[in-house]
Design a protein around this motif. Structure first.
Motif, mmCIF file in Angstrom:
data_model
loop_
_atom_site.group_PDB
_atom_site.id
_atom_site.type_symbol
_atom_site.label_atom_id
_atom_site.label_comp_id
_atom_site.label_asym_id
_atom_site.label_seq_id
_atom_site.Cartn_x
_atom_site.Cartn_y
_atom_site.Cartn_z
ATOM 1 N N TYR A 15 0.891 -1.168 0.000
ATOM 2 C CA TYR A 15 0.000 0.000 0.000
ATOM 3 C C TYR A 15 0.928 1.217 0.000
ATOM 4 O O TYR A 15 1.707 1.366 0.946
ATOM 5 C CB TYR A 15 -0.854 0.050 1.261
ATOM 6 N N GLN A 18 4.420 1.021 1.956
ATOM 7 C CA GLN A 18 4.621 -0.038 2.954
ATOM 8 C C GLN A 18 4.131 -1.405 2.447
ATOM 9 O O GLN A 18 3.022 -1.519 1.926
ATOM 10 C CB GLN A 18 3.825 0.353 4.208
ATOM 11 N N ALA A 20 2.442 -4.765 2.907
ATOM 12 C CA ALA A 20 1.498 -5.348 3.877
ATOM 13 C C ALA A 20 1.717 -6.852 3.962
ATOM 14 O O ALA A 20 1.611 -7.445 5.028
ATOM 15 C CB ALA A 20 0.066 -5.061 3.447
ATOM 16 N N SER A 39 -2.241 -11.730 14.157
ATOM 17 C CA SER A 39 -2.692 -10.621 14.992
ATOM 18 C C SER A 39 -3.156 -9.460 14.119
ATOM 19 O O SER A 39 -3.038 -9.508 12.885
ATOM 20 C CB SER A 39 -1.592 -10.201 15.971
ATOM 21 N N ASN A 40 -3.683 -8.421 14.755
ATOM 22 C CA ASN A 40 -4.182 -7.271 13.989
ATOM 23 C C ASN A 40 -3.072 -6.692 13.123
ATOM 24 O O ASN A 40 -1.961 -6.483 13.601
ATOM 25 C CB ASN A 40 -4.686 -6.169 14.932
ATOM 26 N N GLY A 41 -3.398 -6.467 11.866
ATOM 27 C CA GLY A 41 -2.409 -5.857 10.975
ATOM 28 C C GLY A 41 -1.420 -6.845 10.390
ATOM 29 O O GLY A 41 -0.476 -6.458 9.702
ATOM 30 N N ALA A 42 -1.626 -8.154 10.649
ATOM 31 C CA ALA A 42 -0.676 -9.168 10.168
ATOM 32 C C ALA A 42 -0.713 -9.315 8.643
ATOM 33 O O ALA A 42 0.264 -9.740 8.032
ATOM 34 C CB ALA A 42 -0.975 -10.513 10.812
ATOM 35 N N GLY A 43 -1.854 -8.994 8.049
ATOM 36 C CA GLY A 43 -1.965 -9.114 6.589
ATOM 37 C C GLY A 43 -3.056 -10.083 6.150
ATOM 38 O O GLY A 43 -3.119 -10.447 4.967
ATOM 39 N N LYS A 44 -3.938 -10.480 7.064
ATOM 40 C CA LYS A 44 -4.985 -11.467 6.718
ATOM 41 C C LYS A 44 -5.962 -10.902 5.680
ATOM 42 O O LYS A 44 -6.226 -11.527 4.664
ATOM 43 C CB LYS A 44 -5.792 -11.880 7.974
ATOM 44 N N SER A 45 -6.508 -9.707 5.984
ATOM 45 C CA SER A 45 -7.512 -9.147 5.064
ATOM 46 C C SER A 45 -6.906 -8.871 3.703
ATOM 47 O O SER A 45 -7.545 -9.118 2.674
ATOM 48 C CB SER A 45 -8.099 -7.852 5.637
ATOM 49 N N THR A 46 -5.679 -8.366 3.691
ATOM 50 C CA THR A 46 -5.017 -8.094 2.413
ATOM 51 C C THR A 46 -4.926 -9.393 1.609
ATOM 52 O O THR A 46 -5.288 -9.439 0.421
ATOM 53 C CB THR A 46 -3.601 -7.507 2.659
HETATM 54 N N1 LIG Z 1 -5.812 0.566 2.493
HETATM 55 C C1 LIG Z 1 -4.667 0.548 3.162
HETATM 56 N N2 LIG Z 1 -3.749 1.529 3.011
HETATM 57 C C2 LIG Z 1 -2.553 1.482 3.656
HETATM 58 N N3 LIG Z 1 -2.180 0.506 4.504
HETATM 59 C C3 LIG Z 1 -3.055 -0.500 4.713
HETATM 60 C C4 LIG Z 1 -4.351 -0.536 4.064
HETATM 61 N N4 LIG Z 1 -4.993 -1.650 4.464
HETATM 62 C C5 LIG Z 1 -4.157 -2.289 5.325
HETATM 63 N N5 LIG Z 1 -2.995 -1.608 5.478
HETATM 64 C C6 LIG Z 1 -1.837 -1.997 6.299
HETATM 65 O O1 LIG Z 1 -1.380 -3.267 5.830
HETATM 66 C C7 LIG Z 1 -1.031 -4.118 6.921
HETATM 67 C C8 LIG Z 1 -1.862 -5.398 6.871
HETATM 68 O O2 LIG Z 1 -3.239 -5.059 7.089
HETATM 69 P P1 LIG Z 1 -4.442 -6.107 7.008
HETATM 70 O O3 LIG Z 1 -5.708 -5.339 7.140
HETATM 71 O O4 LIG Z 1 -4.255 -6.979 5.827
HETATM 72 O O5 LIG Z 1 -4.174 -6.968 8.337
HETATM 73 P P2 LIG Z 1 -5.164 -7.962 9.116
HETATM 74 O O6 LIG Z 1 -4.317 -9.116 9.510
HETATM 75 O O7 LIG Z 1 -6.354 -8.235 8.300
HETATM 76 O O8 LIG Z 1 -5.565 -7.129 10.399
HETATM 77 P P3 LIG Z 1 -7.006 -7.082 11.166
HETATM 78 O O9 LIG Z 1 -7.107 -8.376 11.908
HETATM 79 O O10 LIG Z 1 -6.809 -5.912 12.072
HETATM 80 O O11 LIG Z 1 -8.066 -6.886 10.118
HETATM 81 C C9 LIG Z 1 -1.249 -3.300 8.184
HETATM 82 O O12 LIG Z 1 -0.010 -2.726 8.549
HETATM 83 C C10 LIG Z 1 -2.226 -2.229 7.752
HETATM 84 O O13 LIG Z 1 -2.040 -1.052 8.507
#
Ligand SMILES: Nc1ncnc2c1ncn2[C@@H]1O[C@H](COP(=O)(O)OP(=O)(O)OP(=O)(O)O)[C@@H](O)[C@H]1O
Length: 310
Positions: A15, A18, A20, A39-46
């Motif tokens: 993104y 950075q 992800a 954990s939160n922000g690990a990259g699951k949703s991405t």
């Molecule tokens: N649209 C975006 N723009 C910039 N950075 C992003 C964006 N979406 C996610 N990130 C960053 O990418 C990294 C991975 O985020 P992601 O949402 O994939 O994690 P996650 O494991 O799904 O977390 P959660 O459990 O909190 O949903 C994090 O550092 C987040 O801050």
């Protein structure tokens, strides 16, 4: 050789500046539920958004049933169902209208839509609510409709993002049962950070941290990832700490009460058998002995810190 249901190769996403996720690789070849942990922000949703074709990756490739998602997206997506964290429900439609709409969106053959909608309602236990407006369903039933829209076109692979979020305890149990039921004939990737959910629902685990896979294996392998190194024992005849330390393998004795001790050991848990033998030989009156399993929370915490420690 059989094609993997899903194959993720060298997947990376950035993104702006950075990263992800960085060089994620995995394959799912079997039916059942795979938990995607992190954990939160690990990259699951991405990762999930890329797999479902909602986000375009910076690098790497995803294959669904051997079909490249970037080269043949329409064909590949026919094999995927997705329930995002916020289910894409239309509150003013009734269940039949909504599921028919979803089946059409999936480009299903007109002749098959009606029977597919009936079948998915039966499978998800919502047939009796066919004509109810979605807004008038409880949270648990709305989630059932969300799951129904994800499988109406009978995909081989389904992604569920935190599917029990916001439900009450009874609804959670029901939705977990439904997930296990729909995973009998397809593979389900379930994202969650609730460890009890993983234990209750998943057959396999992939854990990502700091954008990379740090664990891949069965739930039992995850459970046994860290070998226990303590046990607790209770003695009726109060042996001394010095006597207890004589048992080979014991490196620390921590009194918990007058009769109960925690033992730290090394060299494998055969030491527990030796403790039983010593107790019999010396008349210590051993009445309880229990290996202390490492909790899933501790295993998760250790894996979460793994990349930083390396
Ligand atoms: N649209 C975006 N723009 C910039 N950075 C992003 C964006 N979406 C996610 N990130 C960053 O990418 C990294 C991975 O985020 P992601 O949402 O994939 O994690 P996650 O494991 O799904 O977390 P959660 O459990 O909190 O949903 C994090 O550092 C987040 O801050």
């Amino acid at each position: 050789m059989e094609k993997a249901i899903i194959k993720v190769e060298h997947l990376s996403h950035r993104y702006s500046t950075q990263w992800a996720i960085r060089d994620i690789n995995f394959e799912i070849n079997q039916k059942g539920v795979v938990g995607l942990l992190g954990s939160n922000g690990a990259g699951k949703s991405t990762t999930m958004n890329i797999i479902c074709g909602v986000l375009n990756q910076t690098e790497g490739e995803v294959y669904i049933n051997g079909i490249s998602l970037s080269e043949r997206p329409v064909e590949a997506k026919q094999n995927i169902g997705f329930l995002p964290q916020k289910p894409p429900l239309y509150a003013d439609l009734n269940v039949d209208e909504y599921l028919t709409y979803c089946a059409n969106l999936r480009l299903m053959d007109d002749k098959q839509v009606r029977s597919a909608v009936e079948e998915v309602k039966r499978r998800c236990g919502i047939s009796h609510f066919s004509h109810r407006l979605i807004r008038n369903l409880s949270g648990g039933y709305q989630q059932r409709v969300g799951i129904a829209q994800a499988i109406v076109h009978n995909p081989a692979f389904v992604v569920l993002d935190e599917p029990t979020n916001g439900l009450d305890p009874n609804q959670i149990v029901e939705i977990r049962e439904l997930i296990k039921e729909i995973a009998k004939d397809r593979s389900v990737l379930l994202s969650t950070h609730i460890l009890s959910e993983v234990q209750a629902t998943c057959d396999y685990i992939r854990m990502i941290e700091h954008g990379q896979v740090v664990f891949a294996g069965t739930i039992d392998e995850f459970d046994n990832y860290i070998e226990p190194d303590t046990f607790v024992a209770k003695f009726e005849n109060q042996p001394t700490k010095e006597e207890l330390l004589q048992v080979r393998g014991i490196i620390q004795v921590i009194p918990l009460s007058e009769t109960k001790y925690r033992f730290r050991f090394e060299g494998g848990n055969d030491v527990m058998r030796r403790m039983v033998e010593c107790s019999v030989n010396n008349g210590w009156g051993l009445s309880e002995i229990t290996l202390e399993k490492i909790s899933l929370d501790e295993i998760f915490a250790q894996l979460s810190g793994k990349k930083e420690n390396e």
